[in-house]
Design a protein around this motif. Structure first.
Motif, PDB file in Angstrom:
ATOM      1  N   ASP A   1       0.860  -1.179   0.000  1.00  0.00           N
ATOM      2  CA  ASP A   1       0.000   0.000   0.000  1.00  0.00           C
ATOM      3  C   ASP A   1       0.897   1.230   0.000  1.00  0.00           C
ATOM      4  O   ASP A   1       2.123   1.126   0.035  1.00  0.00           O
ATOM      5  CB  ASP A   1      -0.975  -0.005   1.184  1.00  0.00           C
ATOM      6  CG  ASP A   1      -0.271  -0.036   2.536  1.00  0.00           C
ATOM      7  OD1 ASP A   1       0.929   0.291   2.613  1.00  0.00           O
ATOM      8  OD2 ASP A   1      -0.925  -0.390   3.530  1.00  0.00           O
TER       9      ASP A   1
ATOM     10  N   ASP B   1       1.534   3.371   2.172  1.00  0.00           N
ATOM     11  CA  ASP B   1       2.277   3.614   3.413  1.00  0.00           C
ATOM     12  C   ASP B   1       3.223   2.477   3.768  1.00  0.00           C
ATOM     13  O   ASP B   1       3.880   2.529   4.823  1.00  0.00           O
ATOM     14  CB  ASP B   1       1.291   3.835   4.571  1.00  0.00           C
ATOM     15  CG  ASP B   1       0.430   5.063   4.359  1.00  0.00           C
ATOM     16  OD1 ASP B   1       0.963   6.076   3.857  1.00  0.00           O
ATOM     17  OD2 ASP B   1      -0.772   5.003   4.687  1.00  0.00           O
TER      18      ASP B   1
ATOM     19  N   THR C   1       2.726  -0.611   4.815  1.00  0.00           N
ATOM     20  CA  THR C   1       2.401  -1.154   6.133  1.00  0.00           C
ATOM     21  C   THR C   1       2.637  -2.659   6.233  1.00  0.00           C
ATOM     22  O   THR C   1       2.626  -3.210   7.340  1.00  0.00           O
ATOM     23  CB  THR C   1       0.932  -0.870   6.483  1.00  0.00           C
ATOM     24  OG1 THR C   1       0.084  -1.467   5.477  1.00  0.00           O
ATOM     25  CG2 THR C   1       0.663   0.626   6.541  1.00  0.00           C
TER      26      THR C   1
ATOM     27  N   GLY D   1      -8.668  -6.103  -1.218  1.00  0.00           N
ATOM     28  CA  GLY D   1      -9.685  -5.487  -0.383  1.00  0.00           C
ATOM     29  C   GLY D   1      -9.762  -3.966  -0.421  1.00  0.00           C
ATOM     30  O   GLY D   1     -10.050  -3.333   0.587  1.00  0.00           O
ATOM     31  N   ASN D   2      -9.500  -3.363  -1.569  1.00  0.00           N
ATOM     32  CA  ASN D   2      -9.521  -1.894  -1.700  1.00  0.00           C
ATOM     33  C   ASN D   2      -8.521  -1.192  -0.784  1.00  0.00           C
ATOM     34  O   ASN D   2      -8.621   0.018  -0.556  1.00  0.00           O
ATOM     35  CB  ASN D   2     -10.935  -1.332  -1.446  1.00  0.00           C
ATOM     36  CG  ASN D   2     -11.930  -1.812  -2.476  1.00  0.00           C
ATOM     37  OD1 ASN D   2     -11.629  -1.872  -3.663  1.00  0.00           O
ATOM     38  ND2 ASN D   2     -13.128  -2.168  -2.020  1.00  0.00           N
ATOM     39  N   LYS D   3      -7.560  -1.971  -0.238  1.00  0.00           N
ATOM     40  CA  LYS D   3      -6.522  -1.383   0.616  1.00  0.00           C
ATOM     41  C   LYS D   3      -5.146  -1.472  -0.019  1.00  0.00           C
ATOM     42  O   LYS D   3      -4.318  -0.590   0.147  1.00  0.00           O
ATOM     43  CB  LYS D   3      -6.477  -2.105   1.975  1.00  0.00           C
ATOM     44  CG  LYS D   3      -7.751  -2.007   2.794  1.00  0.00           C
ATOM     45  CD  LYS D   3      -7.560  -2.686   4.144  1.00  0.00           C
ATOM     46  CE  LYS D   3      -7.335  -4.183   3.990  1.00  0.00           C
ATOM     47  NZ  LYS D   3      -7.204  -4.865   5.301  1.00  0.00           N
ATOM     48  N   TYR D   4      -4.918  -2.564  -0.756  1.00  0.00           N
ATOM     49  CA  TYR D   4      -3.593  -2.845  -1.286  1.00  0.00           C
ATOM     50  C   TYR D   4      -3.618  -2.879  -2.812  1.00  0.00           C
ATOM     51  O   TYR D   4      -4.686  -2.903  -3.433  1.00  0.00           O
ATOM     52  CB  TYR D   4      -3.082  -4.188  -0.759  1.00  0.00           C
ATOM     53  CG  TYR D   4      -3.142  -4.340   0.730  1.00  0.00           C
ATOM     54  CD1 TYR D   4      -2.420  -3.485   1.560  1.00  0.00           C
ATOM     55  CD2 TYR D   4      -3.925  -5.328   1.331  1.00  0.00           C
ATOM     56  CE1 TYR D   4      -2.463  -3.617   2.944  1.00  0.00           C
ATOM     57  CE2 TYR D   4      -3.984  -5.474   2.713  1.00  0.00           C
ATOM     58  CZ  TYR D   4      -3.248  -4.602   3.509  1.00  0.00           C
ATOM     59  OH  TYR D   4      -3.303  -4.741   4.868  1.00  0.00           O
ATOM     60  N   TYR D   5      -2.439  -2.934  -3.396  1.00  0.00           N
ATOM     61  CA  TYR D   5      -2.301  -3.161  -4.828  1.00  0.00           C
ATOM     62  C   TYR D   5      -1.246  -4.237  -5.047  1.00  0.00           C
ATOM     63  O   TYR D   5      -0.384  -4.471  -4.191  1.00  0.00           O
ATOM     64  CB  TYR D   5      -1.924  -1.875  -5.579  1.00  0.00           C
ATOM     65  CG  TYR D   5      -0.605  -1.259  -5.175  1.00  0.00           C
ATOM     66  CD1 TYR D   5       0.584  -1.635  -5.806  1.00  0.00           C
ATOM     67  CD2 TYR D   5      -0.535  -0.301  -4.159  1.00  0.00           C
ATOM     68  CE1 TYR D   5       1.799  -1.073  -5.435  1.00  0.00           C
ATOM     69  CE2 TYR D   5       0.672   0.271  -3.778  1.00  0.00           C
ATOM     70  CZ  TYR D   5       1.835  -0.123  -4.426  1.00  0.00           C
ATOM     71  OH  TYR D   5       3.036   0.428  -4.058  1.00  0.00           O
TER      72      TYR D   5
ATOM     73  N   ASN E   1      -7.576  -2.266  -8.547  1.00  0.00           N
ATOM     74  CA  ASN E   1      -9.014  -2.509  -8.488  1.00  0.00           C
ATOM     75  C   ASN E   1      -9.394  -3.514  -9.563  1.00  0.00           C
ATOM     76  O   ASN E   1      -9.015  -3.360 -10.734  1.00  0.00           O
ATOM     77  CB  ASN E   1      -9.798  -1.209  -8.701  1.00  0.00           C
ATOM     78  CG  ASN E   1      -9.513  -0.188  -7.611  1.00  0.00           C
ATOM     79  OD1 ASN E   1      -9.631  -0.487  -6.433  1.00  0.00           O
ATOM     80  ND2 ASN E   1      -9.120   1.009  -8.018  1.00  0.00           N
TER      81      ASN E   1
END
Length: 248
Positions: free
Chosen positions: A10, A12, A14, A101-105, A121
């Motif tokens: 992501d 950031d 994380t 989950g719309n958080k990562y790529y 996405n």
């Protein structure tokens, strides 16, 4: 040894190998990835390591076909609408969507660590533009099927020597059955190509012409060794051809 990789991250950063994707999510993802890129060679494909200030997984194999399929799968998911993917690619894309989950790529890399595709996405509709070309292909129908479902709406054929599946209509499916594995065809194909790099995204059968017919004996000779246990209890020529040229 050939290496290729995926990286899940992501903005950031994380994720790490210690704080990564839960095993109950990564296991189905890896299983579906293998099914989507399997070459059928039986050559081993291994997960070498998890690394980085992200969640990066390195894969290793002696079979270059895995890398070719790995490249195609990720570019397809990046460029093609979900419903147009082949069944095994759809399963992998669905598992990948759950993991991201719309958080990562996800970024896919080749054997030289060059970027192949970036997927953030996974949507039903594709925003990528395409162009179309037509081509003439010569060969014998080596596969006739519809994935793993006999009732599937989409049918396809494969022509020996041509690497892409060719979509066919129900009417064409009926017409082609009698020529499966036994006739030389001239096939007119409409090809959908990516505007990014020109690669073939999908193919559609426009027309076909019968050029010649081989005898069953000639076809069996061309196959080389035939496991006759495979064709035990068959009753018709079609049964034998279906066993020998097993639908994938």
């Amino acid at each position: 040894m050939i290496k290729f990789s995926i990286k899940i991250d992501d903005e950031d950063h994380t994720l790490s190998k210690e704080n990564g994707i839960p095993i109950n999510e990564i296991a189905p993802l890896l299983a579906s990835l293998f099914n989507a890129i399997d070459t059928g060679s039986g050559e081993k494909l291994t997960l070498g390591q998890v690394r980085g200030n992200c969640y990066a997984l390195d894969f290793y194999s002696e079979d270059a076909g895995y890398l070719n399929n790995f490249t195609a799968v990720h570019r397809n998911i990046q460029e093609i609408s979900l419903e147009d993917l082949e069944p095994e690619q759809q399963k992998y894309a669905s598992n990948l969507k759950t993991v991201l989950g719309n958080k990562y790529y996800l970024t896919a890399y080749d054997s030289e660590s060059k970027e192949l595709a970036v997927i953030a996405n996974i949507e039903p509709a594709s925003l990528i533009q395409f162009y179309y070309t037509s081509d003439t292909i010569y060969g014998v129908v080596s596969e006739l099927g519809s994935g793993n479902r006999l009732s599937a709406k989409k049918k396809h054929i494969c022509i020996d020597g041509f690497s892409n599946r060719i979509s066919i209509s129900k009417e064409q499916d009926i017409d082609l059955k009698q020529y499966y594995g036994s006739h030389q065809l001239r096939v007119e194909v409409r090809q959908k190509r990516s505007i990014i790099d020109g690669r073939i995204v999908s193919c559609e059968l426009e027309d076909f012409v019968i050029l010649s017919e081989n005898s069953l004996t000639e076809n069996l000779k061309s196959e080389g060794y035939v496991d006759f246990e495979l064709i035990k209890n068959t009753h018709t020529i079609e049964d034998i051809l279906n066993r020998i040229y097993a639908i994938k």
